[in-house]
Write a protein that holds these residues in place. Structure first.
Motif, PDB file in Angstrom:
ATOM      1  N   SER A  69       2.843  -4.263  -7.844  1.00 42.32           N
ATOM      2  CA  SER A  69       3.006  -4.748  -5.664  1.00 42.32           C
ATOM      3  C   SER A  69       1.905  -3.129  -5.784  1.00 42.32           C
ATOM      4  O   SER A  69       2.634  -2.454  -5.690  1.00 42.32           O
ATOM      5  N   HIS A  70       1.123  -3.658  -4.679  1.00 43.68           N
ATOM      6  CA  HIS A  70       0.829  -2.438  -4.307  1.00 43.68           C
ATOM      7  C   HIS A  70       0.098  -2.272  -2.915  1.00 43.68           C
ATOM      8  O   HIS A  70      -0.791  -3.646  -2.287  1.00 43.68           O
ATOM      9  N   ARG A  71       0.579  -1.757  -1.706  1.00 45.74           N
ATOM     10  CA  ARG A  71       0.828  -2.004  -0.333  1.00 45.74           C
ATOM     11  C   ARG A  71       0.468  -0.759   0.331  1.00 45.74           C
ATOM     12  O   ARG A  71       0.241  -0.368   0.051  1.00 45.74           O
ATOM     13  N   THR A  72      -0.442  -0.849   1.602  1.00 47.03           N
ATOM     14  CA  THR A  72      -1.179  -0.027   1.926  1.00 47.03           C
ATOM     15  C   THR A  72      -0.819  -0.439   3.170  1.00 47.03           C
ATOM     16  O   THR A  72      -1.352  -1.142   4.064  1.00 47.03           O
ATOM     17  N   CYS A  73      -0.704   0.665   4.357  1.00 44.18           N
ATOM     18  CA  CYS A  73       0.007   0.165   5.718  1.00 44.18           C
ATOM     19  C   CYS A  73      -0.528   0.864   6.827  1.00 44.18           C
ATOM     20  O   CYS A  73      -0.359   2.120   6.481  1.00 44.18           O
ATOM     21  N   ASP A  74      -1.326   0.354   7.863  1.00 45.34           N
ATOM     22  CA  ASP A  74      -1.996   1.504   9.553  1.00 45.34           C
ATOM     23  C   ASP A  74      -0.460   1.409  10.209  1.00 45.34           C
ATOM     24  O   ASP A  74      -0.773   0.480  10.862  1.00 45.34           O
ATOM     25  N   THR A  75      -0.127   2.966  10.137  1.00 41.85           N
ATOM     26  CA  THR A  75       1.117   2.808  11.102  1.00 41.85           C
ATOM     27  C   THR A  75       0.435   3.528  12.293  1.00 41.85           C
ATOM     28  O   THR A  75      -0.468   4.284  12.226  1.00 41.85           O
ATOM     29  N   PRO A  76       1.655   3.555  13.558  1.00 40.57           N
ATOM     30  CA  PRO A  76       1.172   4.542  14.559  1.00 40.57           C
ATOM     31  C   PRO A  76       1.621   5.906  13.752  1.00 40.57           C
ATOM     32  O   PRO A  76       0.953   7.220  14.518  1.00 40.57           O
ATOM     33  N   ARG A  77       1.775   6.169  12.783  1.00 40.51           N
ATOM     34  CA  ARG A  77       2.380   7.573  11.740  1.00 40.51           C
ATOM     35  C   ARG A  77       1.541   7.808  10.708  1.00 40.51           C
ATOM     36  O   ARG A  77       1.000   8.794  10.822  1.00 40.51           O
ATOM     37  N   GLY A  78       0.220   6.876  11.065  1.00 39.72           N
ATOM     38  CA  GLY A  78      -1.062   7.343   9.879  1.00 39.72           C
ATOM     39  C   GLY A  78      -0.881   6.015   9.019  1.00 39.72           C
ATOM     40  O   GLY A  78      -0.021   4.731   8.911  1.00 39.72           O
TER      41      GLY A  78
END
Length: 166
Positions: free
Chosen positions: A84-93
């Motif tokens: 699995s490869h995950r990318t998340c856009d969060t309040p911290r970057g």
């Protein structure tokens, strides 16, 4: 500490954001796997395959906000593991993680390893039967527990992750 996650399958067939407690996410997954599991014990991992989209909220006081993640999962090593490869856009970057799901034939447990930096997230589940799966943390993840409840068609799921007080 509690984290809730909701996700939906986009084209084929979990989310564990260890470093961002208090997250509520909704996800979608799509896609079909060309390769199948190597043994019958691995067949339950098929529920995690495909491209997933997660949407939700980081509920950390003072630093929370919207979170969006995309994940793609596929069979590797002849159908013995799900990568699995995950990318998340969060309040911290932006947060990136590589995950591996598998089955430990010695202990007869399902395994999850999440790699996102210096700490490795490690979870085990005794069973993936039915619509509900409980992953229990060990190692650096000791004291954490995530329960996923999948829809009967496996195209959506709601997750709740908790950390023991102490």
């Amino acid at each position: 500490m509690t984290q809730e996650i909701h996700r939906t399958l986009r084209s084929s067939r979990m989310l564990r954001i260890r470093i961002y407690p208090f997250i509520l996410l909704v996800g979608l997954s799509t896609g079909a796997a060309a390769q199948g599991p190597a043994t019958p014990e691995l067949r339950p991992l098929e529920r995690y395959l495909g491209s997933w989209t997660y949407r939700g909220e980081d509920k950390t006081p003072g630093t929370g906000g919207g979170v969006t993640c995309t994940t793609t999962r596929r069979w590797i090593f002849g159908g013995y593991f799900v990568e699995s490869h995950r990318t998340c856009d969060t309040p911290r970057g932006t947060f990136e993680q590589v995950e591996v799901f598998g089955f430990d034939f010695a202990t007869r447990e399902y395994t999850y390893l999440g790699f996102s930096g210096r700490v490795i997230s490690r979870y085990r589940a005794s069973s993936l039967d039915g619509d509900s799966v409980t992953w229990v943390g060990h190692g650096a993840s000791l004291g954490k527990r995530c329960t996923e409840v999948f829809s009967t068609d496996r195209r959506s799921a709601a997750d709740k992750c908790e950390t023991a007080a102490g």
